[in-house]
Design a protein around this motif. Structure first.
Motif, short mmCIF file in Angstrom:
data_model
loop_
_atom_site.label_atom_id
_atom_site.label_comp_id
_atom_site.label_asym_id
_atom_site.label_seq_id
_atom_site.Cartn_x
_atom_site.Cartn_y
_atom_site.Cartn_z
N TYR A 98 0.84 -1.20 0.00
CA TYR A 98 0.00 0.00 0.00
C TYR A 98 0.88 1.25 0.00
O TYR A 98 0.71 2.15 -0.81
N VAL A 112 -10.29 6.05 -6.05
CA VAL A 112 -10.49 5.25 -4.84
C VAL A 112 -11.91 4.72 -4.89
O VAL A 112 -12.87 5.48 -4.88
N ASP A 114 -14.93 2.78 -3.30
CA ASP A 114 -15.56 2.36 -2.04
C ASP A 114 -16.84 1.64 -2.43
O ASP A 114 -17.92 2.23 -2.49
N ILE A 168 -11.46 -0.56 0.51
CA ILE A 168 -11.32 0.35 -0.63
C ILE A 168 -10.31 -0.22 -1.62
O ILE A 168 -9.42 -0.98 -1.25
N ILE A 170 -7.75 1.03 -4.84
CA ILE A 170 -7.11 2.22 -5.40
C ILE A 170 -6.59 1.86 -6.78
O ILE A 170 -5.87 0.87 -6.94
#
Length: 176
Positions: A98, A112, A114, A168, A170
């Motif tokens: 990450y 991003v 969600d 989430i 990315i």
């Protein structure tokens, strides 16, 4: 109680080594250092610091060393910019993926996703952090879309997202 010569030498080696180890820990990204790693790094960096100081003394002599440090500290040289330019934090090893992904020089703007809240955030990465439970990211110049049909919802100057780990996703956009 007397202090033996060996104990005194170890203390003198560990002081600059301990300081160098603390600086190294702040400049690099690791999950957590064990006490053994601190001790080994303190001894190695302490010995290295004494070797470098002796080398500088013989190369520059005492007056030149003093002038060098006075020049370095009096010119308001931006310390962190020098550290970043040398690539000290440009590594991948014990840190998580990450941090490595978001620290990449190629990553500035991201999507991003969600999925649980049916939202997609598009913006520029300002900062981020992660621990064992949550992932956090701050974006600027944010555009928010509905996840399922990508329809535009709204815009905002900044957003801070804090979600449980793996909640989430990315993505980096293709820059043309």
């Amino acid at each position: 109680m007397t202090l033996s010569a060996l104990a005194l030498k170890l203390i003198l080696i560990l002081i600059p080594g301990g300081l160098a180890t603390l600086i190294l820990e702040k400049l690099t990204t690791y999950l957590k250092w064990e006490p053994f790693k601190y001790i080994i790094n303190s001894i190695l960096l302490g010995g290295l610091s004494y070797l470098l100081s002796d080398l500088m003394f013989y190369v520059f002599y005492a007056d030149d060393i003093k002038n060098f440090w006075l020049t370095f500290t009096s010119n308001n040289i931006p310390f962190w910019e020098i550290i970043r330019a040398t690539g000290v934090s440009d590594k991948y090893g014990e840190e998580n993926l990450y941090s490595y992904f978001l620290n990449s020089k190629d990553i500035s703007e991201v999507y991003v996703r969600d999925i649980a809240n049916n939202l997609t955030f598009y913006g520029f990465v300002d900062s981020f952090s992660e621990n064992d439970q949550i992932s956090e990211i701050t974006l600027s110049k944010v555009t928010v879309y509905r996840y399922d049909d990508s329809s535009f919802l709204y815009e905002m100057p900044k957003v801070f997202l804090s979600r449980p780990k793996n909640a989430i996703f990315i993505e980096a956009p293709i820059l043309i």
